[in-house]
Design a protein around this motif. Structure first.
Motif, PDB file in Angstrom:
ATOM      1  N   GLU A   9      70.809  -5.633  53.667  1.00 36.07           N
ATOM      2  CA  GLU A   9      72.190  -4.453  53.507  1.00 36.07           C
ATOM      3  C   GLU A   9      72.632  -4.355  52.064  1.00 36.07           C
ATOM      4  O   GLU A   9      73.338  -3.350  51.765  1.00 36.07           O
ATOM      5  CB  GLU A   9      73.287  -4.821  54.602  1.00 36.07           C
ATOM      6  CG  GLU A   9      72.689  -4.657  55.901  1.00 36.07           C
ATOM      7  CD  GLU A   9      72.256  -3.418  56.293  1.00 36.07           C
ATOM      8  OE1 GLU A   9      73.207  -2.525  55.891  1.00 36.07           O
ATOM      9  OE2 GLU A   9      71.604  -3.176  57.088  1.00 36.07           O
ATOM     10  N   LYS A  10      72.528  -5.516  51.426  1.00 37.68           N
ATOM     11  CA  LYS A  10      72.861  -5.741  50.122  1.00 37.68           C
ATOM     12  C   LYS A  10      71.743  -5.479  48.908  1.00 37.68           C
ATOM     13  O   LYS A  10      70.813  -6.246  49.391  1.00 37.68           O
ATOM     14  CB  LYS A  10      74.008  -6.646  49.776  1.00 37.68           C
ATOM     15  CG  LYS A  10      75.281  -6.402  50.363  1.00 37.68           C
ATOM     16  CD  LYS A  10      76.039  -7.382  50.134  1.00 37.68           C
ATOM     17  CE  LYS A  10      77.294  -7.427  50.937  1.00 37.68           C
ATOM     18  NZ  LYS A  10      78.250  -8.726  50.548  1.00 37.68           N
ATOM     19  N   LYS A  15      68.088 -20.055  46.281  1.00 36.47           N
ATOM     20  CA  LYS A  15      68.929 -20.900  47.277  1.00 36.47           C
ATOM     21  C   LYS A  15      69.698 -20.130  48.364  1.00 36.47           C
ATOM     22  O   LYS A  15      69.922 -20.673  49.254  1.00 36.47           O
ATOM     23  CB  LYS A  15      69.382 -22.094  46.464  1.00 36.47           C
ATOM     24  CG  LYS A  15      68.284 -23.079  45.894  1.00 36.47           C
ATOM     25  CD  LYS A  15      69.296 -24.272  45.203  1.00 36.47           C
ATOM     26  CE  LYS A  15      68.397 -24.928  44.434  1.00 36.47           C
ATOM     27  NZ  LYS A  15      68.937 -25.996  43.554  1.00 36.47           N
ATOM     28  N   SER A  16      70.029 -19.008  47.858  1.00 33.51           N
ATOM     29  CA  SER A  16      71.426 -18.156  48.687  1.00 33.51           C
ATOM     30  C   SER A  16      70.601 -17.535  49.634  1.00 33.51           C
ATOM     31  O   SER A  16      71.461 -16.654  50.304  1.00 33.51           O
ATOM     32  CB  SER A  16      72.290 -17.505  47.763  1.00 33.51           C
ATOM     33  OG  SER A  16      71.515 -16.345  47.067  1.00 33.51           O
ATOM     34  N   GLY A  17      69.367 -17.319  49.497  1.00 36.06           N
ATOM     35  CA  GLY A  17      68.629 -16.677  50.536  1.00 36.06           C
ATOM     36  C   GLY A  17      68.297 -15.209  50.051  1.00 36.06           C
ATOM     37  O   GLY A  17      67.639 -14.279  50.766  1.00 36.06           O
ATOM     38  N   TRP A  18      68.576 -14.705  48.837  1.00 31.89           N
ATOM     39  CA  TRP A  18      68.333 -13.443  48.226  1.00 31.89           C
ATOM     40  C   TRP A  18      67.051 -13.407  47.916  1.00 31.89           C
ATOM     41  O   TRP A  18      66.255 -14.656  47.232  1.00 31.89           O
ATOM     42  CB  TRP A  18      69.200 -12.993  47.024  1.00 31.89           C
ATOM     43  CG  TRP A  18      70.458 -12.471  47.522  1.00 31.89           C
ATOM     44  CD1 TRP A  18      71.565 -13.334  48.083  1.00 31.89           C
ATOM     45  CD2 TRP A  18      70.981 -11.407  47.477  1.00 31.89           C
ATOM     46  NE1 TRP A  18      72.652 -12.574  48.349  1.00 31.89           N
ATOM     47  CE2 TRP A  18      72.460 -11.088  47.702  1.00 31.89           C
ATOM     48  CE3 TRP A  18      70.579 -10.352  46.455  1.00 31.89           C
ATOM     49  CZ2 TRP A  18      73.162 -10.181  47.380  1.00 31.89           C
ATOM     50  CZ3 TRP A  18      71.296  -8.926  46.234  1.00 31.89           C
ATOM     51  CH2 TRP A  18      72.770  -8.795  46.964  1.00 31.89           C
ATOM     52  N   LEU A  65      61.064  -2.810  42.787  1.00 34.32           N
ATOM     53  CA  LEU A  65      61.227  -4.283  42.511  1.00 34.32           C
ATOM     54  C   LEU A  65      62.665  -4.602  42.213  1.00 34.32           C
ATOM     55  O   LEU A  65      63.169  -4.275  41.356  1.00 34.32           O
ATOM     56  CB  LEU A  65      60.457  -4.741  41.386  1.00 34.32           C
ATOM     57  CG  LEU A  65      60.349  -6.211  41.037  1.00 34.32           C
ATOM     58  CD1 LEU A  65      59.722  -6.750  42.133  1.00 34.32           C
ATOM     59  CD2 LEU A  65      59.435  -6.103  39.662  1.00 34.32           C
ATOM     60  N   ARG A  66      63.161  -5.407  43.243  1.00 34.83           N
ATOM     61  CA  ARG A  66      64.738  -5.729  43.136  1.00 34.83           C
ATOM     62  C   ARG A  66      65.093  -7.067  43.993  1.00 34.83           C
ATOM     63  O   ARG A  66      64.301  -7.464  44.920  1.00 34.83           O
ATOM     64  CB  ARG A  66      65.553  -4.778  43.277  1.00 34.83           C
ATOM     65  CG  ARG A  66      65.566  -4.267  44.753  1.00 34.83           C
ATOM     66  CD  ARG A  66      66.802  -3.012  44.722  1.00 34.83           C
ATOM     67  NE  ARG A  66      66.225  -1.883  44.112  1.00 34.83           N
ATOM     68  CZ  ARG A  66      67.014  -1.332  43.076  1.00 34.83           C
ATOM     69  NH1 ARG A  66      68.144  -1.785  42.952  1.00 34.83           N
ATOM     70  NH2 ARG A  66      66.520  -0.182  42.834  1.00 34.83           N
ATOM     71  N   ASP A  67      66.216  -7.438  43.901  1.00 31.58           N
ATOM     72  CA  ASP A  67      66.679  -8.410  44.713  1.00 31.58           C
ATOM     73  C   ASP A  67      67.333  -7.809  45.843  1.00 31.58           C
ATOM     74  O   ASP A  67      68.100  -7.108  45.853  1.00 31.58           O
ATOM     75  CB  ASP A  67      67.768  -9.633  44.117  1.00 31.58           C
ATOM     76  CG  ASP A  67      67.126 -10.457  43.039  1.00 31.58           C
ATOM     77  OD1 ASP A  67      66.009 -10.857  43.157  1.00 31.58           O
ATOM     78  OD2 ASP A  67      67.586 -10.559  41.918  1.00 31.58           O
ATOM     79  N   GLU A 120      65.127   4.129  52.690  1.00 32.72           N
ATOM     80  CA  GLU A 120      64.358   3.575  53.748  1.00 32.72           C
ATOM     81  C   GLU A 120      63.420   2.797  53.233  1.00 32.72           C
ATOM     82  O   GLU A 120      62.541   3.193  52.459  1.00 32.72           O
ATOM     83  CB  GLU A 120      63.961   4.976  54.594  1.00 32.72           C
ATOM     84  CG  GLU A 120      62.946   4.420  55.774  1.00 32.72           C
ATOM     85  CD  GLU A 120      62.235   5.539  56.455  1.00 32.72           C
ATOM     86  OE1 GLU A 120      61.665   5.509  57.632  1.00 32.72           O
ATOM     87  OE2 GLU A 120      62.714   6.761  56.180  1.00 32.72           O
ATOM     88  N   ILE A 121      63.188   1.607  53.764  1.00 29.67           N
ATOM     89  CA  ILE A 121      62.079   0.733  53.195  1.00 29.67           C
ATOM     90  C   ILE A 121      60.963   1.020  54.336  1.00 29.67           C
ATOM     91  O   ILE A 121      60.815   0.953  55.094  1.00 29.67           O
ATOM     92  CB  ILE A 121      62.505  -0.857  53.443  1.00 29.67           C
ATOM     93  CG1 ILE A 121      63.495  -1.225  52.518  1.00 29.67           C
ATOM     94  CG2 ILE A 121      60.951  -1.765  52.996  1.00 29.67           C
ATOM     95  CD1 ILE A 121      64.153  -2.426  52.782  1.00 29.67           C
ATOM     96  N   LEU A 122      59.679   1.756  53.610  1.00 28.07           N
ATOM     97  CA  LEU A 122      58.692   2.115  54.123  1.00 28.07           C
ATOM     98  C   LEU A 122      57.544   1.041  54.124  1.00 28.07           C
ATOM     99  O   LEU A 122      57.013   1.069  55.408  1.00 28.07           O
ATOM    100  CB  LEU A 122      57.927   3.259  53.422  1.00 28.07           C
ATOM    101  CG  LEU A 122      58.949   4.682  53.454  1.00 28.07           C
ATOM    102  CD1 LEU A 122      58.561   5.565  52.556  1.00 28.07           C
ATOM    103  CD2 LEU A 122      59.422   5.144  54.482  1.00 28.07           C
ATOM    104  N   GLU A 123      57.763   0.152  53.456  1.00 27.16           N
ATOM    105  CA  GLU A 123      56.649  -1.054  53.443  1.00 27.16           C
ATOM    106  C   GLU A 123      57.033  -1.978  52.467  1.00 27.16           C
ATOM    107  O   GLU A 123      57.455  -1.648  51.398  1.00 27.16           O
ATOM    108  CB  GLU A 123      55.279  -0.397  52.782  1.00 27.16           C
ATOM    109  CG  GLU A 123      54.242  -1.546  52.617  1.00 27.16           C
ATOM    110  CD  GLU A 123      52.941  -1.068  52.255  1.00 27.16           C
ATOM    111  OE1 GLU A 123      51.885  -1.555  52.146  1.00 27.16           O
ATOM    112  OE2 GLU A 123      52.749   0.419  51.916  1.00 27.16           O
TER     113      GLU A 123
END
Length: 72
Positions: free
Chosen positions: A47-48, A18-21, A39-41, A6-9
């Motif tokens: 969703e991924k 360029k691909s939107g990630w 910290l991540r892509d 769950e992304i809290l903040e």
């Protein structure tokens, strides 16, 4: 094994490909545990995700201090 999160903040955007990630710093609860800084892509729909690192508040403070002491 399913990983629940769950992304809290959403704290900040670091970069976007360029691909939107997007490489983002977020506060996330993984598998209903205490939240950690992450910290991540992330794919555009969140969703991924790519590989990343998680840090406690104390670890994030140490990283901040290390970065502040770098001669960039």
């Amino acid at each position: 094994m399913a990983i629940n999160y769950e992304i809290l903040e959403e704290i900040g955007l670091i970069s976007e490909s360029k691909s939107g990630w997007k490489k983002k710093l977020n506060l996330i609860s993984w598998n209903s545990r205490d939240a950690k800084y992450d910290l991540r892509d992330w794919a555009p729909d969140n969703e991924k995700m790519g590989k990343g690192i998680t840090l406690t508040k104390d670890e994030l403070k140490e990283l901040r201090d290390v970065l502040n002491n770098m001669n960039l």
